[in-house]
Scaffold this active site. Structure first.
Site, PDB file in Angstrom:
ATOM      1  CB  SER A 159     -44.397  20.941  29.086  1.00  0.00           C
ATOM      2  OG  SER A 159     -43.890  20.522  30.039  1.00  0.00           O
ATOM      3  CG  ASP A 160     -44.370  14.538  28.530  1.00  0.00           C
ATOM      4  OD1 ASP A 160     -45.302  14.491  27.559  1.00  0.00           O
ATOM      5  OD2 ASP A 160     -43.136  13.942  28.161  1.00  0.00           O
ATOM      6  CE  LYS A 161     -49.768  15.989  35.705  1.00  0.00           C
ATOM      7  NZ  LYS A 161     -49.000  15.239  37.034  1.00  0.00           N
TER       8      LYS A 161
END
Length: 816
Positions: free
Chosen positions: A307-309
């Site tokens: 997941s992207d932050k």
């Protein structure tokens, strides 16, 4: 009309600086039609003919014809009614599925930036017409064929059209084509062709697209073939035996066709469509649109989310997280003075966050007389304000820059240094505000306070991470931020493991070794993200999020690619699932719904295998034993029709969602199906012994009795098969209960009234219900004994590399 002709017409009706007028655009929309690919819709007559000439309708028609030929007009009429009813149900469900798809397409409708009446507007791509002036930016999916009017360092990916993976450079005067997307630079272009007249539209018209079946569908279809083969073997044996007993060939043909229809899961396409469509609608209601239906199946097996932050784990919105003040200054003072040094017309996220924080506290801001905005050289903004009847200078900017203009005491210097060090550890952005209340120069200023700004975590992020971990899904963070920020965020989220910097991506073996104990990766570049997906796929079933054009390789490569909300057009069209709102909880909900779909298909396959096998084997054994069919042809067809009604309702069944990633345990299902089927056969054989050899009931009564018993017992089996808990501890949904009860009561009414069957007295009906309920408990005992023997038996491996990727050997056993 040629490209040149359209371009000339476009220029003759539009000034380059104003674009088309809305009136002219409306006229052209009427002339050229919407900018979308016109799909060939199958007419109702062709749909009917396609259905009519499929195997099941032809077999029903043959059974009806044989009934009429043998003088059984009433039976023939009922069979024709069942034929039309089957078609009506299919049409209704196809209509519901089409409605669901149309709603999803509305969510995913592309937009374009268009110049109309001198103003740039964001319009649906379908409303673009030849002559429109459109703006193209990185990540933009080109909505129509167009001629470039301006181009700055423009590169376009035309792989959808040419198959070439490398982008092509484009310059002013060149033509760009619909379905390509911008990989670099910016441009403005004049639309020349839309819809089916585009290069892409003309190519699509010559192609036929076939939908690839998912693994679940292949699994169910293999079951159908197995049941059909079983029915054919039974029919062959029965035909030989009953011919030896003197049955007529015409009667046998009708009986054989009826048994074949009953043995094949006629409702298979409808049930599969309903289950998947219901899952897609639920996912959309939760904030995600499914672009590839089989992605729901893949989602059920996901055990790793990369997941992207920003935007997924965080709010993607800068906020004032905290303040530290010096001396006698209060937090409200620092915030009001900082807000007074910002430009109200500026959309800079840092300045916006400061103004919003001040507004949230309902602070009265000093009057701003003059403002010198901040820039990359000054690294600060300076405002002249009026406060307490005096003119002050306020400076807001980077702490080192503003500190050089300020006068600190030993105490305030220590507080300032400690606060900045802590902020660096957290990864916060810091801004120092200082004032000069005694002059108009930026020197010897008094420090007021430090504002710490951060992209705050979503309120539900840490709890969602914990929930996903409980469900067998590991979340690993990918961020372009530095190590301190990544570590702080991982700690707050409760991500377990170590944060690695991008040096780990230099060595593929080291990356694969680091993955299992990594909480995330910092300083990540787009190419690193792709490498992470490639490495993870060797061990996990991977889902990955993305938002930009540079995420396309990784999103395309993952088992499930997810485009977050507000991602670029090109990525949205590449992804399997598009989030309509941001947040990790949306992904968790989609995975939950995917596993529900998986469980419903599992329950359907388990029930259908056991029930169809029991029906065929019962008729075979009793036919060979007694030398007669225990059911009339019309009873077999009525039984098949009544069985399809509750099976369709399984699409809305209440299921226990497994905590581990889902995978069908074929060994367990085969054993359970065999035991349920065996229970059904024993049920029928013992019942025959009692009513035929001991009670000496007439054979027509026995046939009606068996018809009622197979309906009542078969539908009671749904209660047992749909859960691995005791059936009365976990009842089905109200839809299933309503459907099974209705069909059981309908069959009971027919048995009592003698509708297309011999009427039986009330005491026989009561006996059948009591007998069926008793055998329902025997099936429950079979189930519990199976679980006691099998325990946690797991399927040894799986078919293909896709099935082999599990979390450190973890394998979900269905149902949970």
């Amino acid at each position: 009309m040629s490209t040149a002709a359209v371009t000339y017409a476009a220029r003759s009706h539009a000034d380059a600086s104003t674009g088309l007028s809305e009136a002219e655009a409306s006229r052209r929309l009427a002339q050229y039609g919407p900018n979308e690919l016109a799909t060939k819709r199958e007419s109702a007559i062709l749909k009917f003919l396609r259905w009519f000439f499929s195997p099941i309708p032809l077999m029903l028609l043959a059974a009806a014809g044989l009934s009429y030929a043998t003088g059984k007009e009433a039976d023939g009429g009922l069979i024709l009614f069942l034929l039309l009813a089957n078609y009506g149900i299919q049409v209704w469900h196809e209509h519901k599925a089409d409605q669901a798809v149309e709603k999803l397409e509305q969510h995913l409708a592309a937009t374009a930036r268009v110049l109309r009446d001198g103003a740039w507007k964001q319009l649906p791509a379908a409303q673009i017409v030849p002559g429109d002036r459109i703006a193209l930016r990185v990540g933009t999916r080109i909505p129509a064929d167009a001629q470039l009017l301006t181009a700055t360092n423009l590169s376009v990916n035309e792989s959808m059209l040419t198959g070439e993976s490398l982008p092509k450079d484009k310059s002013e005067g060149d033509t760009v084509y619909s379905a390509a997307f911008v990989t670099a630079g910016a441009a403005e272009a004049l639309v020349t062709k839309t819809g089916n007249r585009t290069y892409f539209g003309a190519a699509v018209k010559t192609l036929e697209f076939a939908r690839k079946r998912s693994l679940l569908e292949e699994d169910i279809l293999s079951i159908s073939k197995l049941l059909a083969a079983l029915a054919l073997v039974a029919i062959a044996l029965l035909t030989v035996v009953l011919l030896l007993h003197g049955s007529s060939l015409t009667d046998l043909a009708t009986l054989d066709i009826s048994l074949l229809i009953a043995g094949i899961p006629v409702a298979l396409p409808t049930v599969m469509s309903l289950i998947i469509t219901a899952g897609v609608i639920k996912v959309a209601e939760g904030g995600a649109a499914v672009r590839r239906l089989s992605a729901l199946e893949d989602f059920a097996n996901v055990n790793l989310l990369l997941s992207d932050k920003t935007g997924t784990l965080t709010e993607n919105k800068i906020k004032v997280a905290s303040l530290v003040t010096f001396g006698s200054w209060k937090e409200d003072d620092a915030l009001a003075l900082a807000a007074a040094a910002t430009d109200a017309a500026e959309t800079n996220p840092l300045e916006t966050a400061i103004r919003e924080a001040a507004a949230k506290r309902h602070l009265a801001l000093p009057l701003q007389k003059k403002l010198i905005p901040g820039d990359s050289v000054r690294k600060r903004s300076t405002a002249t304000i009026e406060r307490e009847g005096k003119t002050w200078i306020v400076t807001l900017g980077a702490p080192p820059t503003v500190a050089d203009l300020s006068r600190f005491t030993s105490v305030t210097s220590r507080v300032f240094k400690e606060a900045i060090d802590k902020a660096a550890g957290r990864g916060d952005r810091s801004l120092l505000v200082s004032v000069n209340a005694h002059g108009l120069e930026e020197k010897g200023m008094e420090p007021v306070g430090v504002l710490f700004l951060a992209d705050t975590l979503r309120a539900d992020a840490s709890s969602t991470v914990a929930t996903m971990r409980e469900r067998g899904i590991t979340v690993k963070m990918l961020t372009g931020d530095g190590l301190p920020i990544a570590r702080e965020v991982a700690s707050e989220l409760g991500l377990e493991g170590k944060i690695y910097d991008r040096s780990v991506f230099a060595d593929e073996a080291r990356l694969e070794e680091a993955l299992p104990d990594a909480a995330g990766f910092a300083e990540v570049l787009p190419k690193d993200k792709y490498a992470a997906v490639e490495a993870a796929k060797k061990r996990y079933r991977v889902a990955v999020t993305g938002d930009g054009a540079n995420d396309i390789p990784s999103v395309s490569d993952a088992d499930v690619g997810i485009a977050v909300a507000h991602s670029v057009d090109a990525l949205r069209e590449t992804a399997d699932i598009v989030l309509l709102t941001n947040g990790l909880s949306v992904i968790a909900t989609a995975i939950h719904q995917a596993r529900m779909v998986f469980m419903r298909v599992y329950h359907y396959s388990l029930y259908r295998m056991s029930e169809s096998a029991a029906l065929v084997m019962t008729i075979l054994i009793i036919g060979v034993w007694v030398g007669n069919y225990p059911l009339t042809p019309i009873q077999v067809l009525l039984l098949a029709f009544l069985n399809d009604v509750p099976i369709i309702s399984i699409a809305f069944d209440r299921v226990k969602v497994p905590r581990a990633p889902a995978a069908i345990d074929r060994m367990r299902r085969a054993v359970l199906s065999f035991l349920y089927g065996l229970s059904g056969v024993l049920n029928s054989v013992l019942l025959l012994v009692i009513v035929y050899y001991y009670l000496h009931l007439p054979w027509p009564w026995i046939q009606t009795l068996f018809f009622l018993q197979l309906v009542v017992s078969g539908h009671m089996l749904i209660y047992v098969a749909h859960t691995e808990r005791r059936w009365f501890d976990y009842l089905p949904s109200w839809q299933v209960i309503s459907a099974t009860s209705a069909t059981q009561l309908l069959a009971t009414a027919w048995a009592l009234a003698g509708f297309f069957t011999a009427a039986i007295p009330l005491w026989v009906v009561g006996f059948v219900w009591i007998w069926s309920f008793f055998w329902m408990q025997s099936a429950e005992v079979f189930k519990m004994l199976t679980f006691a023997v099998l325990g946690h038996l797991k399927e040894p491996g799986g078919s293909g590399s896709q099935q082999a990727r599990k979390t450190d050997g973890l394998k979900g056993v269905l149902p949970a």
